[in-house]
Motif scaffolding. Structure first.
Motif, PDB file in Angstrom:
ATOM      1  N   ALA A  32     -20.696   1.032  14.824  1.00 43.40           N
ATOM      2  CA  ALA A  32     -19.519   2.376  15.311  1.00 43.40           C
ATOM      3  C   ALA A  32     -18.423   1.592  15.985  1.00 43.40           C
ATOM      4  CB  ALA A  32     -20.461   3.070  16.490  1.00 43.40           C
ATOM      5  N   GLN A  33     -18.536   0.519  16.733  1.00 38.95           N
ATOM      6  CA  GLN A  33     -17.368  -0.185  17.442  1.00 38.95           C
ATOM      7  C   GLN A  33     -16.369  -0.762  16.262  1.00 38.95           C
ATOM      8  OE1 GLN A  33     -15.957  -0.598  20.457  1.00 38.95           O
ATOM      9  NE2 GLN A  33     -17.877  -0.304  21.825  1.00 38.95           N
ATOM     10  N   ILE A  34     -16.852  -1.123  15.292  1.00 38.41           N
ATOM     11  CA  ILE A  34     -15.988  -1.542  14.199  1.00 38.41           C
ATOM     12  C   ILE A  34     -15.509  -0.153  13.429  1.00 38.41           C
ATOM     13  CG2 ILE A  34     -16.177  -2.531  11.913  1.00 38.41           C
ATOM     14  CD1 ILE A  34     -18.256  -4.453  13.097  1.00 38.41           C
ATOM     15  N   GLY A  35     -16.151   0.714  13.258  1.00 38.58           N
ATOM     16  CA  GLY A  35     -15.724   1.866  12.678  1.00 38.58           C
ATOM     17  C   GLY A  35     -14.443   2.629  13.466  1.00 38.58           C
ATOM     18  N   LEU A  36     -14.646   2.517  14.871  1.00 35.83           N
ATOM     19  CA  LEU A  36     -13.493   3.027  15.623  1.00 35.83           C
ATOM     20  C   LEU A  36     -12.207   2.505  15.370  1.00 35.83           C
ATOM     21  CD1 LEU A  36     -15.415   3.664  19.143  1.00 35.83           C
ATOM     22  CD2 LEU A  36     -14.222   5.340  17.563  1.00 35.83           C
ATOM     23  N   ARG A  37     -12.293   1.039  15.428  1.00 33.67           N
ATOM     24  CA  ARG A  37     -10.866   0.296  15.338  1.00 33.67           C
ATOM     25  C   ARG A  37     -10.327   0.195  14.028  1.00 33.67           C
ATOM     26  NH1 ARG A  37     -12.145  -4.161  18.827  1.00 33.67           N
ATOM     27  NH2 ARG A  37     -13.191  -3.304  20.816  1.00 33.67           N
ATOM     28  N   LEU A  38     -11.339   0.281  12.987  1.00 37.60           N
ATOM     29  CA  LEU A  38     -10.574   0.634  11.636  1.00 37.60           C
ATOM     30  C   LEU A  38     -10.177   1.970  11.382  1.00 37.60           C
ATOM     31  CD1 LEU A  38     -13.505  -0.832   9.331  1.00 37.60           C
ATOM     32  CD2 LEU A  38     -11.228  -1.564   9.549  1.00 37.60           C
ATOM     33  N   LEU A  39     -10.638   3.260  12.268  1.00 37.39           N
ATOM     34  CA  LEU A  39     -10.159   4.459  12.049  1.00 37.39           C
ATOM     35  C   LEU A  39      -9.093   4.532  12.609  1.00 37.39           C
ATOM     36  CD1 LEU A  39     -10.311   7.603  11.505  1.00 37.39           C
ATOM     37  CD2 LEU A  39     -11.829   7.686  13.818  1.00 37.39           C
ATOM     38  N   ASP A  40      -8.815   3.897  13.889  1.00 35.37           N
ATOM     39  CA  ASP A  40      -7.545   3.866  14.506  1.00 35.37           C
ATOM     40  C   ASP A  40      -6.478   3.131  13.450  1.00 35.37           C
ATOM     41  OD1 ASP A  40      -5.995   4.251  16.821  1.00 35.37           O
ATOM     42  OD2 ASP A  40      -6.108   2.377  17.695  1.00 35.37           O
ATOM     43  N   ALA A  41      -6.662   2.032  12.936  1.00 32.93           N
ATOM     44  CA  ALA A  41      -5.775   1.419  11.767  1.00 32.93           C
ATOM     45  C   ALA A  41      -5.479   2.436  10.934  1.00 32.93           C
ATOM     46  CB  ALA A  41      -6.230   0.243  11.364  1.00 32.93           C
ATOM     47  N   LEU A  42      -6.332   3.145  10.435  1.00 31.16           N
ATOM     48  CA  LEU A  42      -6.140   3.980   9.074  1.00 31.16           C
ATOM     49  C   LEU A  42      -5.449   5.109   9.752  1.00 31.16           C
ATOM     50  CD1 LEU A  42      -9.415   4.082   7.312  1.00 31.16           C
ATOM     51  CD2 LEU A  42      -7.522   3.184   6.546  1.00 31.16           C
ATOM     52  N   ARG A  43      -5.582   5.781  10.842  1.00 31.05           N
ATOM     53  CA  ARG A  43      -4.554   6.721  11.534  1.00 31.05           C
ATOM     54  C   ARG A  43      -3.235   6.256  11.358  1.00 31.05           C
ATOM     55  NH1 ARG A  43      -7.483   8.984  16.761  1.00 31.05           N
ATOM     56  NH2 ARG A  43      -8.388  10.898  16.063  1.00 31.05           N
ATOM     57  N   THR A  44      -3.147   5.041  11.573  1.00 31.41           N
ATOM     58  CA  THR A  44      -1.496   4.784  11.718  1.00 31.41           C
ATOM     59  C   THR A  44      -1.138   4.541  10.200  1.00 31.41           C
ATOM     60  OG1 THR A  44      -1.772   3.332  13.708  1.00 31.41           O
ATOM     61  CG2 THR A  44       0.184   2.598  12.266  1.00 31.41           C
ATOM     62  N   HIS A  48      -2.258   6.263   7.602  1.00 30.96           N
ATOM     63  CA  HIS A  48      -2.048   7.740   7.090  1.00 30.96           C
ATOM     64  C   HIS A  48      -0.844   8.442   7.676  1.00 30.96           C
ATOM     65  CE1 HIS A  48      -6.613   7.525   5.910  1.00 30.96           C
ATOM     66  NE2 HIS A  48      -5.910   6.758   5.131  1.00 30.96           N
ATOM     67  N   GLN A  49      -0.502   8.288   8.744  1.00 33.04           N
ATOM     68  CA  GLN A  49       0.605   8.906   9.420  1.00 33.04           C
ATOM     69  C   GLN A  49       1.907   8.454   8.870  1.00 33.04           C
ATOM     70  OE1 GLN A  49      -0.146   8.265  13.539  1.00 33.04           O
ATOM     71  NE2 GLN A  49      -1.770   9.783  13.883  1.00 33.04           N
ATOM     72  N   ALA A  50       1.768   7.335   8.337  1.00 39.04           N
ATOM     73  CA  ALA A  50       3.069   6.525   7.816  1.00 39.04           C
ATOM     74  C   ALA A  50       3.109   6.950   6.074  1.00 39.04           C
ATOM     75  CB  ALA A  50       3.224   5.172   7.960  1.00 39.04           C
ATOM     76  N   GLY A  51       2.112   7.786   5.733  1.00 42.02           N
ATOM     77  CA  GLY A  51       1.914   8.134   4.225  1.00 42.02           C
ATOM     78  C   GLY A  51       1.488   7.170   3.514  1.00 42.02           C
ATOM     79  N   ILE A  52       0.587   6.228   3.929  1.00 46.49           N
ATOM     80  CA  ILE A  52       0.134   5.381   3.200  1.00 46.49           C
ATOM     81  C   ILE A  52      -1.522   5.349   3.006  1.00 46.49           C
ATOM     82  CG2 ILE A  52      -0.417   2.796   2.926  1.00 46.49           C
ATOM     83  CD1 ILE A  52       2.318   2.301   4.600  1.00 46.49           C
ATOM     84  N   THR A  53      -2.022   5.273   1.918  1.00 46.31           N
ATOM     85  CA  THR A  53      -3.637   5.365   1.751  1.00 46.31           C
ATOM     86  C   THR A  53      -3.996   4.053   1.205  1.00 46.31           C
ATOM     87  OG1 THR A  53      -3.310   7.761   1.019  1.00 46.31           O
ATOM     88  CG2 THR A  53      -5.291   6.815   0.447  1.00 46.31           C
ATOM     89  N   HIS A  54      -4.797   3.367   1.898  1.00 53.03           N
ATOM     90  CA  HIS A  54      -5.184   2.117   1.344  1.00 53.03           C
ATOM     91  C   HIS A  54      -5.518   1.879  -0.026  1.00 53.03           C
ATOM     92  CE1 HIS A  54      -7.219  -1.960   1.553  1.00 53.03           C
ATOM     93  NE2 HIS A  54      -6.595  -2.107   2.456  1.00 53.03           N
ATOM     94  N   ARG A  55      -6.891   2.721  -0.116  1.00 51.97           N
ATOM     95  CA  ARG A  55      -7.618   2.873  -1.328  1.00 51.97           C
ATOM     96  C   ARG A  55      -8.482   1.377  -1.703  1.00 51.97           C
ATOM     97  NH1 ARG A  55      -4.195   4.719  -6.444  1.00 51.97           N
ATOM     98  NH2 ARG A  55      -3.214   2.646  -6.345  1.00 51.97           N
ATOM     99  N   ASP A  56      -8.651   0.490  -0.820  1.00 54.91           N
ATOM    100  CA  ASP A  56      -9.512  -0.477  -1.171  1.00 54.91           C
ATOM    101  C   ASP A  56      -9.997  -1.084   0.187  1.00 54.91           C
ATOM    102  OD1 ASP A  56     -10.796  -2.369  -2.626  1.00 54.91           O
ATOM    103  OD2 ASP A  56      -9.249  -3.865  -2.778  1.00 54.91           O
ATOM    104  N   ILE A  57     -10.732  -0.231   0.927  1.00 52.26           N
ATOM    105  CA  ILE A  57     -11.318  -0.524   2.189  1.00 52.26           C
ATOM    106  C   ILE A  57     -12.822  -1.029   1.661  1.00 52.26           C
ATOM    107  CG2 ILE A  57     -12.199   0.402   4.353  1.00 52.26           C
ATOM    108  CD1 ILE A  57     -10.018   2.402   4.121  1.00 52.26           C
ATOM    109  N   LYS A  58     -13.121  -2.191   2.138  1.00 51.52           N
ATOM    110  CA  LYS A  58     -14.415  -2.718   1.962  1.00 51.52           C
ATOM    111  C   LYS A  58     -14.619  -3.731   2.946  1.00 51.52           C
ATOM    112  CE  LYS A  58     -12.257  -5.878  -1.533  1.00 51.52           C
ATOM    113  NZ  LYS A  58     -12.318  -6.124  -3.162  1.00 51.52           N
TER     114      LYS A  58
END
Length: 465
Positions: free
Chosen positions: A130-142, A144-154
């Protein structure tokens, strides 16, 4: 692409002292992937270690495809360079080698990937995941807000450096406003971590990243990905048609994973709700009810105030205007409904085709790929049957065509298989066509076994209608 790391596997090659742009001296190879390699290098101007990503373009590609590969690397540099977040790898520079190929210079993350950690130590406890998920979610928010979808999270693209969690490799990111660089029907991503909409060839949004995040966290807490199979095709079929097996070790993280891995993108959690759920699990508490993970319902509309008698005289004009507006809205609604019905019918037909493939079992060959064809309803399968080095190694067109015929004849629902005579056509690969008759719909509409002489392969390609 393998992660940028310093520890973990030992370097497999050295840079032979090669210097890029007069300042970046290659030291050792850190990892190699499908589109290139990552090197540890020394920035001689600033006296610091950096990671340098090299684009490796296959020699047989024509100029147009080569330009597309280079454009993808440039897009990765733009996507990552435009983001400022401790959870996203920092891009320092983009340079060009002597041969014209681009290189991306980025920070060297001194840690190992989540994938390496899981391979070395096994699954992780729910609170740590869950801690790892929180950090990744925070990065993804940044992103997505910039209009970028990663498409290869693994897991291989998640780097761990002390308490820092870093998302890397934006090589196939979708940048809002950019023209697509993906050819029609091409599949980009890592099969086990591709969302159902990616597998189906549909539009990929931020919700797809959340699904991949869920698959990554599932792998971390269970020690295996949520969907597995004998090959790429089997994994794609499972993702598109099935729910993941309930996790056995997720504990309080289970409802979060279930919501993230929902096949319907609209039913996945919104970031705020997801953040609250992950925070509870990370702190050792029980998550809220799964229903709270869904987007909140709209508040009820308050009743309109009653109008006075004086205002009623305006009703004739207002009603006429409302009638015209209603007619326009009705026309728009009908058009939208027809489009939605056609899309739903196309999806249903595509799902039926994917199910038909599942009934065929393990498809011959390896590196199997599924594509949603241009009409958005049918599915095409392509598989590498064998790769030959010489004419005497048994990998020839006739023997492989015979093997495919025999395979089809063993499948349930296949009524007959006919191998058509070879034909000679200019500017085409040598091939053999098959006619496959099935007992019911969906039917197999085309089967071709062809000799891809350029890559020294024998390929199988067939389409379910």
């Amino acid at each position: 692409m393998e992660p940028l790391r310093q520890d973990g596997p030992r370097p497999v090659a050295d840079g032979d002292g090669q210097v890029l742009a007069g300042r970046y001296r290659l030291v050792s190879l850190l990892g190699r992937g499908g589109m290139g390699a990552v090197w540890r290098a020394h920035d001689e101007q600033l006296d610091r270690e950096v990671a340098v990503k090299e684009l490796r373009v296959p020699e047989h590609l024509d100029d147009a495809v080569r330009r597309t590969w280079i454009a993808r690397l440039d897009r990765e540099a733009r996507a990552a360079a435009g983001l400022r977040h401790p959870g996203i790898v920092t891009v320092h520079d983009r340079v060009t080698g002597d041969d014209g190929r681009p290189w991306i210079v980025m920070e060297l993350v001194r840690g190992r990937s989540l994938d390496d950690l899981l391979k070395a130590e096994g699954r992780l406890p729910p609170a740590a995941v869950a801690q790892i998920g929180l950090r990744l979610l925070d990065a993804l928010r940044t992103a997505h807000q910039a209009g970028i979808t990663h498409r290869d999270i693994k897991p291989a693209n998640v780097l761990l450096e002390n308490d820092r969690v870093v998302l890397t490799d934006f090589g196939i990111a979708a940048v809002e406003g950019d023209a697509t660089l993906t050819g029609t029907g091409a599949v980009l991503g890592t099969p086990a971590y591709m969302s159902p909409e990616q597998v189906r060839g549909q539009e990929v949004t931020a919700a797809a990243d959340l699904w991949s995040l869920g698959a990554t966290l599932y792998t971390a807490v269970e020690g295996r990905p949520p969907f597995e199979g004998a090959g790429t095709g089997a994994i794609f079929i499972a993702i598109a048609t099935q729910d993941p097996a309930p996790p056995a070790h997720a504990g309080p993280l289970e409802p979060v994973l279930r919501a993230l891995l929902h096949r319907d993108p609209s039913q996945r959690p919104v970031p705020d709700s997801l953040h609250a759920q992950l925070t509870r699990v990370a702190q050792g508490g029980a998550p809220a009810q799964p229903t709270l993970l869904l987007p909140p319902a709209q508040p009820p509309v308050p009743p309109l105030p009653r109008r006075s008698a004086r205002s009623r005289k305006k009703k004739v004009v207002l009603l006429a205007l409302v009638a015209a507006t209603t007619a326009l809205m009705l026309a728009i609604t009908v058009t939208w409904a027809v489009t939605a019905i056609r899309e739903r019918q196309g999806n249903q037909r595509y799902e039926a085709n994917v199910s038909a493939l599942a009934e065929l079992g393990t498809i011959p060959g390896h590196s199997t790929e599924l594509r949603r064809t241009y009409d958005n309803t049918t599915v095409e399968v392509e598989s590498t049957l064998c790769e030959y080095e010489s004419v005497d190694d048994g990998c020839n067109l006739q023997s492989q065509a015979t093997a495919v015929v025999n395979w089809f004849r063993t499948q349930n629902g296949v009524r007959s298989v006919l191998l058509k005579p070879p034909t000679e056509e200019p500017n085409t690969y040598p091939s053999r066509s098959l006619v496959v008759l099935t007992q019911s719909s969906p039917r197999i509409t085309e089967v071709i076994v062809y000799d891809d002489e350029h890559d020294h392969k024998i390929m199988l390609s067939f389409t379910v209608g």
